[in-house]
Design an enzyme around this catalytic site. Structure first.
Site, PDB file in Angstrom:
ATOM      1  N   ARG A   1      -3.042 -30.279 -64.570  1.00 53.91           N
ATOM      2  CA  ARG A   1      -2.584 -28.985 -65.124  1.00 53.91           C
ATOM      3  C   ARG A   1      -2.106 -29.115 -66.573  1.00 53.91           C
ATOM      4  O   ARG A   1      -1.113 -28.488 -66.972  1.00 53.91           O
ATOM      5  CB  ARG A   1      -1.464 -28.380 -64.253  1.00 53.91           C
TER       6      ARG A   1
ATOM      7  N   GLU B   1       5.167 -25.313 -63.909  1.00 54.44           N
ATOM      8  CA  GLU B   1       3.741 -25.170 -64.239  1.00 54.44           C
ATOM      9  C   GLU B   1       3.528 -23.840 -64.960  1.00 54.44           C
ATOM     10  O   GLU B   1       2.740 -23.734 -65.902  1.00 54.44           O
ATOM     11  CB  GLU B   1       2.897 -25.223 -62.954  1.00 54.44           C
TER      12      GLU B   1
ATOM     13  N   SER C   1       1.235 -20.894 -58.959  1.00 56.82           N
ATOM     14  CA  SER C   1       2.140 -21.995 -58.608  1.00 56.82           C
ATOM     15  C   SER C   1       3.224 -22.120 -59.673  1.00 56.82           C
ATOM     16  O   SER C   1       2.934 -22.251 -60.858  1.00 56.82           O
ATOM     17  CB  SER C   1       1.368 -23.308 -58.529  1.00 56.82           C
TER      18      SER C   1
HETATM   19  C1  LIG Z   1      -2.258 -15.443 -57.261  1.00 55.22           C
HETATM   20  C2  LIG Z   1      -2.470 -16.590 -58.201  1.00 55.22           C
HETATM   21  C3  LIG Z   1      -3.159 -17.711 -57.776  1.00 55.22           C
HETATM   22  C4  LIG Z   1      -3.359 -18.794 -58.640  1.00 55.22           C
HETATM   23  N1  LIG Z   1      -4.037 -19.898 -58.193  1.00 55.22           N
HETATM   24  C5  LIG Z   1      -4.259 -20.938 -59.030  1.00 55.22           C
HETATM   25  C6  LIG Z   1      -4.964 -22.095 -58.591  1.00 55.22           C
HETATM   26  O1  LIG Z   1      -5.401 -22.200 -57.465  1.00 55.22           O
HETATM   27  N2  LIG Z   1      -5.154 -23.100 -59.473  1.00 55.22           N
HETATM   28  C7  LIG Z   1      -4.695 -23.041 -60.756  1.00 55.22           C
HETATM   29  O2  LIG Z   1      -4.914 -23.989 -61.521  1.00 55.22           O
HETATM   30  N3  LIG Z   1      -4.013 -21.941 -61.196  1.00 55.22           N
HETATM   31  C8  LIG Z   1      -3.789 -20.912 -60.375  1.00 55.22           C
HETATM   32  N4  LIG Z   1      -3.104 -19.813 -60.813  1.00 55.22           N
HETATM   33  C9  LIG Z   1      -2.564 -19.803 -62.186  1.00 55.22           C
HETATM   34  C10 LIG Z   1      -3.488 -19.189 -63.240  1.00 55.22           C
HETATM   35  O3  LIG Z   1      -4.374 -18.253 -62.681  1.00 55.22           O
HETATM   36  C11 LIG Z   1      -4.264 -20.269 -64.003  1.00 55.22           C
HETATM   37  O4  LIG Z   1      -3.398 -21.182 -64.642  1.00 55.22           O
HETATM   38  C12 LIG Z   1      -5.164 -19.648 -65.072  1.00 55.22           C
HETATM   39  O5  LIG Z   1      -5.986 -20.661 -65.598  1.00 55.22           O
HETATM   40  C13 LIG Z   1      -4.393 -18.999 -66.204  1.00 55.22           C
HETATM   41  O6  LIG Z   1      -5.313 -18.257 -66.965  1.00 55.22           O
HETATM   42  P1  LIG Z   1      -4.829 -16.957 -67.760  1.00 55.22           P
HETATM   43  O7  LIG Z   1      -5.992 -16.429 -68.499  1.00 55.22           O
HETATM   44  O8  LIG Z   1      -4.129 -16.017 -66.861  1.00 55.22           O
HETATM   45  O9  LIG Z   1      -3.786 -17.633 -68.765  1.00 55.22           O
HETATM   46  P2  LIG Z   1      -2.350 -17.096 -69.188  1.00 55.22           P
HETATM   47  O10 LIG Z   1      -1.465 -17.020 -67.989  1.00 55.22           O
HETATM   48  O11 LIG Z   1      -2.485 -15.872 -70.006  1.00 55.22           O
HETATM   49  O12 LIG Z   1      -1.882 -18.305 -70.100  1.00 55.22           O
HETATM   50  C14 LIG Z   1      -1.630 -19.566 -69.513  1.00 55.22           C
HETATM   51  C15 LIG Z   1      -1.664 -20.617 -70.633  1.00 55.22           C
HETATM   52  O13 LIG Z   1      -2.964 -20.689 -71.161  1.00 55.22           O
HETATM   53  C16 LIG Z   1      -2.946 -20.465 -72.557  1.00 55.22           C
HETATM   54  N5  LIG Z   1      -4.165 -19.761 -72.933  1.00 55.22           N
HETATM   55  C17 LIG Z   1      -4.710 -18.660 -72.371  1.00 55.22           C
HETATM   56  N6  LIG Z   1      -5.853 -18.326 -73.000  1.00 55.22           N
HETATM   57  C18 LIG Z   1      -6.033 -19.250 -73.966  1.00 55.22           C
HETATM   58  C19 LIG Z   1      -7.020 -19.451 -74.984  1.00 55.22           C
HETATM   59  N7  LIG Z   1      -8.072 -18.629 -75.138  1.00 55.22           N
HETATM   60  N8  LIG Z   1      -6.845 -20.514 -75.821  1.00 55.22           N
HETATM   61  C20 LIG Z   1      -5.808 -21.345 -75.723  1.00 55.22           C
HETATM   62  N9  LIG Z   1      -4.846 -21.203 -74.788  1.00 55.22           N
HETATM   63  C21 LIG Z   1      -4.965 -20.160 -73.931  1.00 55.22           C
HETATM   64  C22 LIG Z   1      -1.688 -19.645 -72.818  1.00 55.22           C
HETATM   65  O14 LIG Z   1      -1.231 -19.804 -74.139  1.00 55.22           O
HETATM   66  C23 LIG Z   1      -0.748 -20.269 -71.804  1.00 55.22           C
HETATM   67  O15 LIG Z   1      -0.216 -21.471 -72.326  1.00 55.22           O
HETATM   68  C24 LIG Z   1      -2.882 -18.722 -59.963  1.00 55.22           C
HETATM   69  C25 LIG Z   1      -2.219 -17.569 -60.413  1.00 55.22           C
HETATM   70  C26 LIG Z   1      -2.012 -16.511 -59.532  1.00 55.22           C
HETATM   71  C27 LIG Z   1      -1.283 -15.295 -60.039  1.00 55.22           C
END
Ligand SMILES: Cc1cc2nc3c(=O)[nH]c(=O)nc-3n(C[C@H](O)[C@H](O)[C@H](O)COP(=O)(O)OP(=O)(O)OC[C@H]3O[C@@H](n4cnc5c(N)ncnc54)[C@H](O)[C@@H]3O)c2cc1C
Length: 311
Positions: free
Chosen positions: A176, A295, A225
């Site tokens: 992660r 996380e 998480s």
């Molecule tokens: C119900 C639920 C289930 C989930 N299950 C999982 C799972 O099974 N496994 C898992 O790994 N995660 C899981 N997650 C967490 C999340 O979905 C992941 O971490 C996902 O990759 C985050 O993507 P996001 O676009 O929402 O990023 P954001 O939440 O908007 O941002 C997260 C991080 O990524 C960075 N970021 C976003 N876009 C960019 C970009 N274009 N360039 C550089 N940095 C960027 C942000 O600055 C921040 O540091 C879950 C979340 C929820 C709500």
């Protein structure tokens, strides 16, 4: 420096995309909490992003925001510019067993695109509700696979607007985590998959979807998480063992369904959510001598500055 004209009021460059000032972020993050960002910029394309980064005031902090499924914006909001990728950054192409996808594409759409192209290996993405940018930053993963397993290369822009093509070594992926500086913006990724049977791939994705529905509060205001699993341990088991399941502060609660998830049950503040998380960490440390690592990415100020009034 290029010589783009600047908006005299904000000192920000003129852009082709959409630049807004003092923007509420509680509307666009899963937790639905937090204060406003000074600026939110949606670039029209990579050149627009690069020019923006080159021409904003030196020292102005820059943050990327995907779809906010792993982020807790604090109540005072974010001082600086938040960058969100729009439609231009959702393109997907296939070349043999490789796909190239925009960092704004949703993980679920990428998994479906791969399945339609009879390519396997991206099924794990189908249950992760984020964007590819967020998946790169978090090395998102599930069911024993993560981004580092399928990663070939990515494109990112640094704070000075320079374009970089990043290899697997450059990314420094670990659990992660990536080593790429926090203010670099990913714009696309190339992923290597393997030939497979489209129906079987879709079947595995349906299993993932059923499994998630049963085990996670996926319809709640949550952030995924909360804590990374410590080496050899499951965060949820540690939280359960200290009576964390169902713990409440204000309208923030540790999920009954999956106790490594925090939930905004109504009108929680970011402070409530962070406090309930910290209480869990304190109890786990007291009992097990293990300090859980957040996380969920926490961003912004705890309290509002004078400028932090939302529109
Ligand atoms: C119900 C639920 C289930 C989930 N299950 C999982 C799972 O099974 N496994 C898992 O790994 N995660 C899981 N997650 C967490 C999340 O979905 C992941 O971490 C996902 O990759 C985050 O993507 P996001 O676009 O929402 O990023 P954001 O939440 O908007 O941002 C997260 C991080 O990524 C960075 N970021 C976003 N876009 C960019 C970009 N274009 N360039 C550089 N940095 C960027 C942000 O600055 C921040 O540091 C879950 C979340 C929820 C709500």
């Amino acid at each position: 420096m290029s010589s783009l004209p600047t908006d005299m009021n904000s000192g920000m460059p003129t852009v082709r995309g959409r630049l807004r000032e003092n923007v509420r972020l509680d509307k666009i993050t899963w937790f639905q909490v937090g204060g406003p960002a000074d600026f939110v910029f949606k670039p029209e394309d990579e050149d627009d992003l690069s020019a923006f980064l080159k021409n904003i005031p030196t020292g102005l902090p820059v943050y990327a925001l995907g779809v906010g499924s792993n982020i807790l914006v604090r109540d005072g909001g974010i001082r600086g510019a938040v960058i969100r990728l729009g439609r231009h950054f959702t393109k997907m192409t296939v070349d043999g067993e490789m796909i190239t996808v925009g960092a704004g594409a949703l993980d679920g759409n990428v998994a479906r695109f791969a399945a339609d192209a009879s390519l396997e290996g991206a099924e794990f993405l189908s249950g992760i509700p984020g964007s590819i940018g967020g998946a790169l930053r978090m090395n998102a993963g599930a069911y024993g696979a993560d981004m580092s397993d399928i990663f070939v290369s990515a494109v990112a822009y640094d704070r000075q607007g320079e374009r970089h093509t990043l290899s697997l070594d450059d990314m420094g992926f670990s659990y992660r985590h990536t080593d790429i500086p926090k203010d670099w913006i990913f714009t696309q990724a190339t992923l290597r998959l393997a030939a497979g049977d489209s129906q079987e791939i879709l079947g595995r994705m349906a299993d993932i979807s059923r499994n998630r529905e049963e085990s996670q509060p996926i319809r709640s205001r949550t952030g995924g998480s909360t804590f990374a699993n410590p080496a050899g341990k499951k965060a949820w088991e540690l939280i359960d063992s200290i009576g964390g399941r169902g713990l409440i502060i204000g309208d923030a609660m540790v999920s009954d369904k999956h106790c490594n998830f925090l939930i905004n049950t109504g009108a929680a503040t970011a402070a409530d959510l962070e406090a309930v998380g910290e209480e869990v960490r304190r109890r786990v440390f007291e009992t097990h001598d293990i300090l859980l690592r957040w996380e969920i990415v926490r961003l912004g100020d705890v309290t509002a500055s004078v400028k932090g009034k939302s529109k």
